[in-house]
Design a protein around this motif. Structure first.
Motif, PDB file in Angstrom:
ATOM      1  N   ALA A 191    -110.710 -27.925  75.256  1.00  0.00           N
ATOM      2  CA  ALA A 191    -111.652 -28.916  75.695  1.00  0.00           C
ATOM      3  C   ALA A 191    -113.101 -28.891  75.406  1.00  0.00           C
ATOM      4  O   ALA A 191    -113.867 -29.965  75.024  1.00  0.00           O
ATOM      5  CB  ALA A 191    -111.728 -28.610  77.355  1.00  0.00           C
ATOM      6  N   LEU A 217    -106.864 -23.699  76.831  1.00  0.00           N
ATOM      7  CA  LEU A 217    -107.198 -24.950  76.971  1.00  0.00           C
ATOM      8  C   LEU A 217    -108.736 -25.369  77.210  1.00  0.00           C
ATOM      9  O   LEU A 217    -109.322 -26.275  76.984  1.00  0.00           O
ATOM     10  CB  LEU A 217    -106.546 -25.446  78.159  1.00  0.00           C
ATOM     11  N   THR A 218    -109.515 -24.430  77.670  1.00  0.00           N
ATOM     12  CA  THR A 218    -110.885 -24.368  77.726  1.00  0.00           C
ATOM     13  C   THR A 218    -111.462 -24.557  76.502  1.00  0.00           C
ATOM     14  O   THR A 218    -112.535 -25.418  76.340  1.00  0.00           O
ATOM     15  CB  THR A 218    -111.370 -23.071  78.546  1.00  0.00           C
ATOM     16  N   ARG A 243     -99.238 -31.069  81.271  1.00  0.00           N
ATOM     17  CA  ARG A 243    -100.285 -30.398  81.733  1.00  0.00           C
ATOM     18  C   ARG A 243    -100.827 -31.008  83.079  1.00  0.00           C
ATOM     19  O   ARG A 243    -101.143 -30.464  84.089  1.00  0.00           O
ATOM     20  CB  ARG A 243    -101.689 -30.463  80.943  1.00  0.00           C
ATOM     21  N   CYS A 282    -106.893 -31.204  80.499  1.00  0.00           N
ATOM     22  CA  CYS A 282    -106.932 -29.599  80.452  1.00  0.00           C
ATOM     23  C   CYS A 282    -107.752 -29.227  81.570  1.00  0.00           C
ATOM     24  O   CYS A 282    -107.288 -28.164  82.438  1.00  0.00           O
ATOM     25  CB  CYS A 282    -107.537 -29.094  79.230  1.00  0.00           C
ATOM     26  N   LYS A 305    -105.609 -29.557  84.978  1.00  0.00           N
ATOM     27  CA  LYS A 305    -104.750 -28.506  85.134  1.00  0.00           C
ATOM     28  C   LYS A 305    -105.556 -27.125  85.633  1.00  0.00           C
ATOM     29  O   LYS A 305    -105.073 -26.552  86.373  1.00  0.00           O
ATOM     30  CB  LYS A 305    -104.153 -27.890  83.831  1.00  0.00           C
ATOM     31  N   GLN A 306    -106.584 -26.902  84.873  1.00  0.00           N
ATOM     32  CA  GLN A 306    -107.563 -25.730  85.336  1.00  0.00           C
ATOM     33  C   GLN A 306    -107.888 -25.981  86.759  1.00  0.00           C
ATOM     34  O   GLN A 306    -107.792 -24.880  87.707  1.00  0.00           O
ATOM     35  CB  GLN A 306    -108.583 -25.459  84.318  1.00  0.00           C
ATOM     36  N   THR A 353    -105.292 -20.944  80.388  1.00  0.00           N
ATOM     37  CA  THR A 353    -106.358 -21.561  80.853  1.00  0.00           C
ATOM     38  C   THR A 353    -107.661 -21.274  79.750  1.00  0.00           C
ATOM     39  O   THR A 353    -108.245 -22.152  79.459  1.00  0.00           O
ATOM     40  CB  THR A 353    -106.992 -20.780  82.172  1.00  0.00           C
TER      41      THR A 353
END
Length: 382
Positions: free
Chosen positions: A375, A371-372, A245, A319, A322-323, A368
């Motif tokens: 997170a 991963l959100t 990531r 994460c 990356k976003q 995204t």
């Protein structure tokens, strides 16, 4: 702003060496490789000879040594002069293919696959995603059954980078019970009976990167090709997610950084209504906004990389990095195309290529949305 000044003297030299390699060996032929949909093996050989493939890998397995920030400096240098996202994904696919073997593989796997890959002699890829499976690693269905001294594999993979021109695929297979506890990693070599590229995939972007669907039909693979322990594959994959990531975050701000540079130069050169574009306040404001987003994405990504090197647990932060970076890539490349106007919409212009390549980044390496949610759990919000 001089982005190079944020690096140490050694990493500045590495960044510039990578930029010079790209100017000499990549940029003159990149448009042809984009149209061909594949990189030549001669580039892999040249990159290995120049030390561009093995930075960040231990010398004990054939690498040049160095850490994650050294890799960031090198790859930032390549993208600073216009290397495409597809080229980065394809030339550096070994960044997701060999780490599991380095961390857990036997001497046989190191000597057979890792060393030749870092030397530019073999090309590897990683096969996790399946048709209909998306980011659900724990739900994969490709199955490997032990039969004496072999594994027999049946199933399919899709969206696999470097699968057409590659020599082997580190394949995630179900070897045990349902869920994350029953997955293993097994190396499957191209040319093994029953293992085929069922379809090469054409894409919106990443044109220089060959991508394919793979079919496994009673593929017999030596038992020695198992990476580490049986049924530990999910954990091995998860171990490498932070670095993967960060690589994608790096690619994201790399696209944005280059788009900002191109747009700023164009705004000074292009005249409309009798004056350069940059004389318009709205254009200057746009460039400042692009710079702001690049600065934030780059600074945060490199800080997360530094903390990872220091041994901190940064799964959630990776994460977020990356976003932040991939959203920046999408937004800034869009703004660059807008500033270029009709010229930015023409196939073959560099900002158009960055615009297309950036769009995969919020999807690949964990979407995204996925991963959100991860997170949120890690940060105690779920």
């Amino acid at each position: 702003m001089s982005w190079e000044s944020t690096w140490s003297e050694e990493r500045r030299a590495l960044r510039e060496a990578a930029a010079e390699f790209a100017r000499r060996e990549i940029i003159p032929s990149l448009a042809d490789w984009e149209d061909a949909g594949e990189l030549p093996r001669s580039l892999t050989h040249a990159a290995a000879k120049a030390g561009m493939l093995s930075v960040g890998y231990p010398e004990a397995v054939g690498g040049e040594g160095g850490d994650l920030l050294d890799v960031c400096a090198l790859q930032e240098g390549l993208m600073s002069v216009g290397a495409s996202g597809g080229l980065m994904a394809s030339l550096y696919t070994h960044g997701i293919a060999v780490p599991h073997m380095i961390a857990h593989g036997s001497p046989h796997l190191i000597d057979t696959f890792v060393r030749p890959t870092l030397a530019g002699e073999r090309i590897g890829s990683l096969g996790i995603t399946e048709p209909g499976g998306g980011s659900d690693v724990a739900g994969l269905t490709t199955r490997a059954v032990r039969d004496g001294d072999h594994w027999v594999i049946n199933g399919a993979k899709t969206f696999i980078t470097s699968a057409v021109r590659g020599d082997y695929v580190v394949t995630a297979c179900r070897t045990g019970e349902a869920g994350h506890g029953g997955i293993s990693l097994i190396v499957v070599e191209q040319g093994t009976p029953g293992f085929t590229v069922s379809r090469a995939l054409r894409k919106m972007g990443w044109h220089a990167s060959d991508t394919a669907e793979l079919a496994y039909d009673d593929v017999r693979v030596p038992a020695a090709n198992l990476v580490g322990e049986e049924n530990k594959g999910f954990y091995y994959i998860a171990e490498q997610f932070v670095v993967e990531r960060i690589y994608l975050a790096l690619q994201g701000y790399g696209h944005a950084m280059r788009c900002l540079e191109l747009a700023a130069a164009y705004a000074h050169e292009r005249e409309t209504f009798g004056k350069p574009l940059v004389k318009n306040q709205v254009v200057r404001a746009q460039l400042v906004e692009m710079h702001r987003q690049v600065e934030v994405a780059r600074t945060y990504t490199l800080e997360v990389a530094r903390r990872h090197i220091a041994g901190e647990q940064v799964i959630a932060e990776a994460c977020l990095a990356k976003q932040t970076s991939v959203d920046t890539a999408v937004a800034v490349s869009d703004m660059a195309v807008q500033l270029f106007g009709g010229a930015g919409y023409l196939h073959g212009t560099e900002v158009e290529r960055h615009y297309r390549d950036a769009r995969i980044l919020p999807i690949g390496g964990g979407a995204t949305e996925v991963l959100t949610d991860l997170a949120a759990r890690l940060l105690g919000y779920a």
